[in-house]
Design a protein around this motif. Structure first.
Motif, short mmCIF file in Angstrom:
data_model
loop_
_atom_site.label_atom_id
_atom_site.label_comp_id
_atom_site.label_asym_id
_atom_site.label_seq_id
_atom_site.Cartn_x
_atom_site.Cartn_y
_atom_site.Cartn_z
N ILE A 90 0.77 -1.23 0.30
CA ILE A 90 -0.32 0.18 -0.33
C ILE A 90 0.47 1.40 0.20
O ILE A 90 0.75 2.04 -0.70
N LYS A 91 1.90 1.14 0.96
CA LYS A 91 2.57 1.91 1.53
C LYS A 91 3.72 2.41 -0.02
O LYS A 91 4.14 3.54 -0.29
N GLN A 92 4.14 1.16 -1.09
CA GLN A 92 5.18 1.23 -2.20
C GLN A 92 6.59 1.69 -1.71
O GLN A 92 7.54 2.57 -2.13
N PRO A 107 3.72 2.02 9.99
CA PRO A 107 4.89 2.72 9.15
C PRO A 107 4.00 4.14 9.27
O PRO A 107 2.93 3.83 9.13
N SER A 108 4.81 5.30 9.11
CA SER A 108 3.22 6.65 8.56
C SER A 108 2.54 6.14 7.78
O SER A 108 3.39 5.53 6.41
N ALA A 109 1.29 6.52 7.78
CA ALA A 109 0.53 6.28 6.63
C ALA A 109 0.66 7.12 5.54
O ALA A 109 -0.37 8.24 5.13
N ASN A 110 2.32 7.14 4.43
CA ASN A 110 1.95 7.99 4.08
C ASN A 110 2.22 7.19 2.05
O ASN A 110 3.09 6.47 2.66
N TYR A 111 2.64 7.65 0.63
CA TYR A 111 3.84 6.65 0.23
C TYR A 111 4.55 7.36 0.36
O TYR A 111 5.28 8.21 0.98
N THR A 122 5.81 13.15 2.24
CA THR A 122 4.80 14.02 3.75
C THR A 122 4.07 12.83 4.09
O THR A 122 2.93 12.35 4.12
N SER A 123 4.46 13.26 6.19
CA SER A 123 3.26 12.01 6.92
C SER A 123 2.21 13.04 7.68
O SER A 123 2.45 14.37 7.18
N PRO A 124 1.57 11.70 7.46
CA PRO A 124 0.15 12.70 7.97
C PRO A 124 0.20 12.90 9.82
O PRO A 124 0.01 12.31 9.76
N ILE A 144 5.97 14.78 14.49
CA ILE A 144 6.86 13.94 13.89
C ILE A 144 6.85 13.12 14.42
O ILE A 144 7.03 13.27 15.31
N GLU A 145 8.03 12.01 13.53
CA GLU A 145 8.34 10.75 13.95
C GLU A 145 9.05 10.45 15.36
O GLU A 145 9.18 11.45 15.39
N SER A 146 8.94 9.33 15.68
CA SER A 146 9.90 9.17 17.23
C SER A 146 11.19 9.48 16.78
O SER A 146 11.82 8.86 15.73
N ASP A 154 16.40 11.86 1.18
CA ASP A 154 15.45 12.22 0.25
C ASP A 154 13.52 12.05 1.16
O ASP A 154 14.18 10.58 0.98
N HIS A 155 12.86 12.74 1.52
CA HIS A 155 12.18 11.92 2.45
C HIS A 155 10.82 13.68 2.26
O HIS A 155 11.35 14.46 1.91
N TYR A 156 9.61 13.01 3.34
CA TYR A 156 9.00 14.16 3.06
C TYR A 156 8.63 15.05 2.30
O TYR A 156 8.08 16.36 2.58
MG MG Z 1 7.48 6.91 7.48
#
Ligand code: MG
Ligand code: AMP
Length: 310
Positions: A56-58, A143-147, A151-153, A179-181, A227-229
């Motif tokens: 789902i997240k690819q 994990p964060s619910a985004n592709y 950007t994380s939700p 933001i993430e842990s 690279d992320h978010y």
């Molecule tokens: Mg994430």
């Protein structure tokens, strides 16, 4: 409203806590709130649920997942070696935004750990999240619910925008941390930071822990991409992208971060999304890279890393 199933304009798929528990128990996937960001959850002992998280997240299979627990008994399912320093970290910071990496038990499939012999574990503080894990009675990978790479939700609406109608989501309000842990691993009694978060190096040192900086070479973790978010339009972090910023200055809008790092973190992804939707390019300054600003700096640096746009 979290007690009924809702479809609005055929898009939002809101489910109640009870429905989420049923889906998860049966090996399905649901986006759930945590105090850091919304997670795409599935039980750790269902290979189907774990495979679907990656699908789902690819998400590439080399990027390991964090297992979320609601009580300390569940930790015995995941690791056979909960060392004294890690136990002390857990005592101080759990439930909360700290993930601890420990040697994995044989129950933990290598798909979860991307082939590593360690597993990342966190006990979230969000009440609804705790209740869901407790009632499913199994640690949940989330994990964060985004592709992947996006950007994380930090709200239910962000999950909806990303996966509208394709993924059930439980509404637990806006995420308090945003933001993430922080991710840590104890090696020979020393705490290595794999990923910065709102529990800072100083927060741990003040409690007597010996902490090695994430900038130290040995603390490079898996899945720590440059690279992320990434927003959809050019974003410049002044200092990092000075040259590109100067060349594009006229068409860029300034984004002012809040003065308080906790507020800046809480609103970070919401504001990042807003900037991307309402401008054709934007920039921000960050004057302090230390303490609680370090995690914010880290996320913004990755968000501004657009090889394709430069
Ligand atoms: Mg994430
Ligand atoms: P998230 O995508 O926010 O759920 O966080 C997952 C991240 O946790 C991965 O990208 C890794 O950086 C880190 N992680 C997960 N498992 C491990 C592990 N066994 N050792 C070190 N870092 C890990």
């Amino acid at each position: 409203m979290i007690h009924c199933l809702l479809y609005t304009e055929g898009r939002i798929l809101l489910v109640s806590k009870t429905q989420a528990i049923d889906i998860l128990k049966g090996g399905g996937n649901v986006a759930i709130p945590t105090e850091t960001v919304y997670g795409l959850a599935g039980r750790y002992d269902s290979l189907k649920a774990v495979e679907n998280i990656f699908r789902i997240k690819q998400r590439p299979s080399f990027d390991p997942l964090i297992c979320h627990i609601s009580n300390l008994e569940q930790i015995d399912l995941l690791t056979k070696n909960f060392d004294p320093t890690s136990q002390r970290l857990a005592k101080e910071f759990w439930p909360g935004p700290l993930t601890i990496v420990l040697p994995k038990s044989k129950n933990v499939d290598s798909l979860i750990t991307a082939g590593l012999d360690t597993v990342a574990i966190r006990m979230p503080k969000h009440r609804l999240c705790q209740e869901i894990i407790e009632e499913v009675a199994s640690p949940l990978c989330a994990p964060s619910a985004n592709y992947f790479g996006k950007t994380s939700p930090s709200s239910m609406q962000h999950v909806e925008t990303e996966f509208g109608g394709k993924l059930a989501v439980v509404d637990g309000g806006d995420c308090e941390i945003g933001i993430e842990s922080t991710i840590v691993e104890v090696i020979d009694g020393q705490v290595f930071i794999h990923r910065s978060g709102m529990i800072s190096k100083a927060d741990m040192e003040n409690l007597g822990f010996e902490v090695l900086d994430r900038k130290s070479k040995s603390a490079q973790g898996p899945g720590s991409m440059q690279d992320h978010y990434m927003p959809k339009v050019p974003f410049y972090l002044i200092k990092e992208n000075k040259k590109q910023y100067l060349e594009n200055k006229e068409r860029l809008k300034e984004w002012k971060l809040e003065d308080d790092p906790y507020l800046a973190a809480r609103n970070l992804y919401k504001n990042l999304r807003h900037q991307a939707e309402t401008t054709s390019g934007f920039y921000t300054y960050i004057s302090d890279e230390d303490g609680h600003w370090e995690a914010i700096w880290d996320r913004l640096k990755k968000a501004s890393y657009r090889k394709d746009l430069f």
